[in-house]
Each structure stands twice: as C-alpha cells, then as structure tokens.
Design a protein around this motif. Structure first.
Motif, PDB file in Angstrom:
ATOM      1  N   PRO A  66       1.316  -5.184   6.560  1.00 39.47           N
ATOM      2  CA  PRO A  66       1.238  -4.412   5.874  1.00 39.47           C
ATOM      3  C   PRO A  66       2.898  -3.858   5.268  1.00 39.47           C
ATOM      4  O   PRO A  66       3.936  -3.513   6.144  1.00 39.47           O
ATOM      5  CB  PRO A  66       1.273  -2.650   6.458  1.00 39.47           C
ATOM      6  N   VAL A  92      -1.883   2.944  -4.343  1.00 37.06           N
ATOM      7  CA  VAL A  92      -3.034   4.097  -5.393  1.00 37.06           C
ATOM      8  C   VAL A  92      -2.714   4.334  -6.336  1.00 37.06           C
ATOM      9  O   VAL A  92      -3.401   4.605  -7.346  1.00 37.06           O
ATOM     10  CB  VAL A  92      -3.678   5.672  -3.903  1.00 37.06           C
ATOM     11  N   SER A  93      -0.896   4.937  -5.752  1.00 38.17           N
ATOM     12  CA  SER A  93      -0.743   5.185  -7.616  1.00 38.17           C
ATOM     13  C   SER A  93       0.096   4.296  -8.254  1.00 38.17           C
ATOM     14  O   SER A  93      -0.333   3.021  -8.102  1.00 38.17           O
ATOM     15  CB  SER A  93       1.126   5.803  -6.975  1.00 38.17           C
ATOM     16  N   PHE A  94      -0.399   4.205  -9.835  1.00 41.39           N
ATOM     17  CA  PHE A  94      -0.502   3.456 -10.265  1.00 41.39           C
ATOM     18  C   PHE A  94       0.916   2.616 -10.392  1.00 41.39           C
ATOM     19  O   PHE A  94       1.026   1.906 -10.555  1.00 41.39           O
ATOM     20  CB  PHE A  94      -1.199   4.311 -12.157  1.00 41.39           C
ATOM     21  N   TYR A  95       1.805   3.498 -10.385  1.00 39.86           N
ATOM     22  CA  TYR A  95       3.632   3.465 -11.071  1.00 39.86           C
ATOM     23  C   TYR A  95       3.843   2.769  -9.891  1.00 39.86           C
ATOM     24  O   TYR A  95       4.783   1.452  -9.455  1.00 39.86           O
ATOM     25  CB  TYR A  95       3.754   4.305 -11.105  1.00 39.86           C
ATOM     26  N   LYS A 116      -7.284  -0.188   5.197  1.00 38.91           N
ATOM     27  CA  LYS A 116      -7.108  -0.639   7.103  1.00 38.91           C
ATOM     28  C   LYS A 116      -8.382  -1.488   7.506  1.00 38.91           C
ATOM     29  O   LYS A 116      -8.659  -2.233   8.579  1.00 38.91           O
ATOM     30  CB  LYS A 116      -7.780   0.794   7.510  1.00 38.91           C
ATOM     31  N   HIS A 125       4.475  -0.293   3.016  1.00 38.18           N
ATOM     32  CA  HIS A 125       4.605   0.391   2.590  1.00 38.18           C
ATOM     33  C   HIS A 125       5.759   0.968   1.569  1.00 38.18           C
ATOM     34  O   HIS A 125       6.724   0.956   1.906  1.00 38.18           O
ATOM     35  CB  HIS A 125       4.634   1.724   3.976  1.00 38.18           C
ATOM     36  N   ALA A 179      -7.926  -2.301 -11.894  1.00 38.19           N
ATOM     37  CA  ALA A 179      -7.388  -3.268 -11.208  1.00 38.19           C
ATOM     38  C   ALA A 179      -7.257  -3.443  -9.440  1.00 38.19           C
ATOM     39  O   ALA A 179      -6.319  -4.275  -8.847  1.00 38.19           O
ATOM     40  CB  ALA A 179      -6.080  -3.554 -11.675  1.00 38.19           C
ATOM     41  N   VAL A 180      -6.833  -2.590  -9.188  1.00 37.25           N
ATOM     42  CA  VAL A 180      -7.241  -1.857  -7.327  1.00 37.25           C
ATOM     43  C   VAL A 180      -8.551  -0.714  -7.225  1.00 37.25           C
ATOM     44  O   VAL A 180      -8.141   0.003  -7.093  1.00 37.25           O
ATOM     45  CB  VAL A 180      -5.519  -1.047  -7.439  1.00 37.25           C
ATOM     46  N   THR A 181      -8.998  -1.518  -7.142  1.00 36.59           N
ATOM     47  CA  THR A 181     -10.332  -1.031  -6.672  1.00 36.59           C
ATOM     48  C   THR A 181     -10.559  -0.448  -5.752  1.00 36.59           C
ATOM     49  O   THR A 181     -10.690  -1.290  -4.215  1.00 36.59           O
ATOM     50  CB  THR A 181     -11.670  -1.453  -7.484  1.00 36.59           C
ATOM     51  N   GLU A 182     -11.488   0.694  -5.136  1.00 41.82           N
ATOM     52  CA  GLU A 182     -12.125   1.316  -4.018  1.00 41.82           C
ATOM     53  C   GLU A 182     -13.341   0.844  -4.283  1.00 41.82           C
ATOM     54  O   GLU A 182     -13.721   0.162  -5.161  1.00 41.82           O
ATOM     55  CB  GLU A 182     -12.289   2.468  -4.087  1.00 41.82           C
ATOM     56  N   TYR A 191       1.069  -1.123  -0.236  1.00 40.97           N
ATOM     57  CA  TYR A 191       0.024  -0.015  -0.188  1.00 40.97           C
ATOM     58  C   TYR A 191       0.446   1.740  -0.238  1.00 40.97           C
ATOM     59  O   TYR A 191       1.962   1.243   0.320  1.00 40.97           O
ATOM     60  CB  TYR A 191      -0.939  -0.015   1.426  1.00 40.97           C
ATOM     61  N   ASP A 192      -0.082   2.511  -0.401  1.00 35.92           N
ATOM     62  CA  ASP A 192       1.184   3.929  -0.496  1.00 35.92           C
ATOM     63  C   ASP A 192      -0.156   4.487   1.096  1.00 35.92           C
ATOM     64  O   ASP A 192       0.977   5.348   1.326  1.00 35.92           O
ATOM     65  CB  ASP A 192       1.457   4.199  -1.901  1.00 35.92           C
ATOM     66  N   ILE A 193      -1.320   4.213   0.976  1.00 37.41           N
ATOM     67  CA  ILE A 193      -1.452   5.526   1.879  1.00 37.41           C
ATOM     68  C   ILE A 193      -2.809   4.633   2.024  1.00 37.41           C
ATOM     69  O   ILE A 193      -2.998   3.517   1.438  1.00 37.41           O
ATOM     70  CB  ILE A 193      -2.759   6.449   0.908  1.00 37.41           C
ATOM     71  N   LEU A 194      -3.274   4.292   3.797  1.00 40.02           N
ATOM     72  CA  LEU A 194      -4.173   3.406   4.178  1.00 40.02           C
ATOM     73  C   LEU A 194      -5.447   3.827   4.199  1.00 40.02           C
ATOM     74  O   LEU A 194      -5.934   5.130   5.008  1.00 40.02           O
ATOM     75  CB  LEU A 194      -3.968   3.682   5.698  1.00 40.02           C
TER      76      LEU A 194
END
Lengths: 64, 288
Positions: free
Chosen positions: B33, B62-65, B18, B35, B259-262, B10-13
């Motif tokens: 986890p 969250v970041s694509f890269y 969570k 980071h 592919a990384v869905t909320e 992950y980059d942002i929780l």
C-alpha cells in the motif's frame, strides 16, 4: 494528536471530543476510524508517530 | 499467485481498498500500500518514493488529482498502472469521454456543449429541447447536476454559474434528459470481460448509490456486454464502472465511465467477488 509508537501507541485521543480512541495496531495512513462521539477520524502517520485527524472528506472524487 | 508484487496507490482506505489488501494477502500476492498524500519523489527516479520493484500497480485514490498525478509519476518509472493516466484523464472529463464514445460508435445521450454563459441559450431550439440536464465537466457522485425544465430554470443555473470563480463552470455540458425506467445500470469491465452489473433504482432522476440509489443485481445480456466492452475500449480502460441508461427510443446508451470506481454496494447485493476478479486480472497482466 500524535502518539509515540509503542506499547500504548495504539491508544490515541480524539481530536474533537478528547475521548480515547483505539487505533488498530496494523493501521495504515488513510485508514478510517469511527469514534463513539460521531466523528470519522483518519489515521495519519509521520515517521514513527501515529495520529488522528477528522476526516475532511474529498472534494474531487469518483463514485458508484 | 505468489511472486507478484502489486503496488496499491490510495489516499483513503475505503471498503474497496481494504478488500484489495485483505484479498491480495489471502491470494499470496505481495501487496504494497502506498499512501499517495505522503509520497514525494523525483520524476523518472523512484528511489525517493520508497517504491521498490513492483510488477503492476492499482490506482485507488479517491481524489482525482491524486489519482491522475500519482499515476503519471509511477508511469515515469515504467510501472504499469491500472488504469493508466490517459484513461483516468479522459474519464474525468465528461466531454472527452462522450467524444471518444461517439467517435467509436458507442451510443450516448444527445450531448451539447458551449463555452460561454450567454451562448447556452442559443442551444435551446437548435436541437436541444426542455427538459435537459446541465452537468459540470468534472465530478461524480451526481454532484452539481441541474435539471432544467424551462427558461426560468436555465436562467437560474446560468446566473449561479456566472458567479462561480472556477472557469470550468463557463463550459456547459448539456444533455437530453433520458426518461429512464426508474433505474440506470452500473456495468463493470475487467480486462475484456464484463463480470457483474447492478441496477441503481431511484425515484429521483439522479440514481447514484452515493445519492441514495438502491442497488439490485442486473442481468448482463449480450448487447449490454458488447456495449460495455466497446466503451471500455474507447477510453482504453482495464477496470471500469460504466453507467448505462435504458433510453426509451435508442436502447442502451452510455452516460459516463468511471476509471477509479467504487463497488462495495455491487459486491453486497450480488455476492460477486469483484475484488478477486480484479486482482486475478492484475496478476495476469503482471505475468504477460
């Protein structure tokens, strides 16, 4: 603003308004903390130092 | 469910990350986890990353890269990441996604492509009619979409894009404007199941909840279920958020795949525990 981990470690200062911020003692890097001044802060961890920086947002993303 | 070691990249929780951490701990899963912005490592040798033995990984950056490259790094260690790098890359590129969907017989809105600011005018009248939508090849949350009603709108979009330094904006991904019934559908696939879906209602033609679209529980009929699974198979994904339009003539069409869905709004309005569903799937994958 970084604070040495310890008894007082989870009380940090808001880098925007200077007010005190309660950071959960189990906070992880990347955790978000809403501050009463209206800013969203991101927890940063560098070794045994815990700090806060304003959330910059993400420029590339996935959404709902 | 104990005994499984799950790596969470992950980059942002956000709420979702969570929720994964909290639910995994309740299930007795050993969740680690990681980071991504602070990770460093050698390709093929995971000792520098601090990543120990793990059974499976879940990509949540969250970041694509960050999501793509950290997945590739973990895959160099032989770690099975959900979703895999191929899926993340193909879903990030709207043209790649549409190409794979079309090749696999999944209906999509009519989509046209050109690679030059001047050439885009030539598509109009050669199959494409006003109004239509110009989209960036990469991006989500409905950002930088342009509704083009007439030639003057198109001229404005082309002129703005011609001054953008990113060469991505000289690629024109142009789609027919689907006359949706005031909503679209976000369908979730987990493995070979379609556990939950929402309608996203909006008076605006952009219906993303990130743009104010209102989430409402949606019915999953057999046709929608089949469509979602075929779309998931086309991109090789394991946990996906698939955007479906109800086309007035063609029926269901797949617009995009995430592919990384909320999913926090989906859980809020349906009450469905998608977090647990994904974790249970990960555990089954880890034990295969």
């Amino acid at each position: 603003m970084k604070t040495q981990v310890g008894v007082q470690a989870m009380m940090a200062k808001c880098p925007v308004c200077g007010g005190e911020v309660n950071v959960p003692d189990d906070a992880l890097p990347g955790e978000l903390v809403e501050h009463e001044c209206g800013i969203t802060l991101e927890v940063v961890v560098d070794g045994d130092l815990v700090g806060l920086k304003p959330l910059e947002g993400v420029r590339e993303d996935w959404g709902e | 469910m104990g005994g499984v070691r799950l790596l969470l990249l992950y980059d942002i929780l956000r709420w979702e990350e969570k929720s994964f951490i909290d639910t995994a701990r309740k299930l007795g899963v050993d969740i680690i986890p990681l980071h991504v912005p602070t990770v460093f490592g050698k390709v093929g040798d995971k000792s520098l990353t601090g990543v120990g033995e793990v059974d499976v990984a879940l990509q949540r950056s969250v970041s694509f890269y960050n999501s793509l490259e950290s997945t590739i790094l973990m895959e160099s260690y032989g770690i099975n990441v959900m979703n895999k790098s191929y899926t993340i890359m193909t879903c990030q590129d709207k043209l790649w996604t549409t190409s794979l969907l079309v090749r696999n017989g999944v209906p999509t809105p009519d989509t046209y492509v050109t690679f030059n600011h001047d050439t885009v005018y030539r598509i109009v009248g050669n199959g494409l009619r006003y109004p239509f939508v110009v989209k960036p090849i990469h991006g989500s949350w409905g950002k930088l979409l342009a509704l083009v009603d007439d030639e003057e709108d198109l001229r404005t979009v082309v002129e703005h894009r011609s001054f953008m330094h990113n060469p991505m904006y000289s690629v024109y991904y142009v789609q027919e404007l689907v006359r949706k019934p005031g909503r679209d559908i976000r369908v979730f696939t987990v493995g070979e199941e379609v556990p939950v879906a929402i309608y996203r209602y909006s008076d605006h033609w952009i219906t993303n909840t990130a743009r104010g679209g209102k989430a409402v529980p949606a019915q999953i009929d057999p046709e929608l279920e089949d469509l979602a699974l075929r779309a998931a198979k086309a991109v090789g994904g394991d946990f996906l958020g698939i955007d479906v339009f109800e086309h007035p003539e063609k029926g269901y069409v797949v617009d995009e795949v995430n592919a990384v869905t909320e999913f926090r709004n989906t859980v809020a309005v349906t009450g469905y525990d998608l977090t647990r569903k994904v974790l249970e799937h990960l555990i089954s994958v880890a034990r295969e």
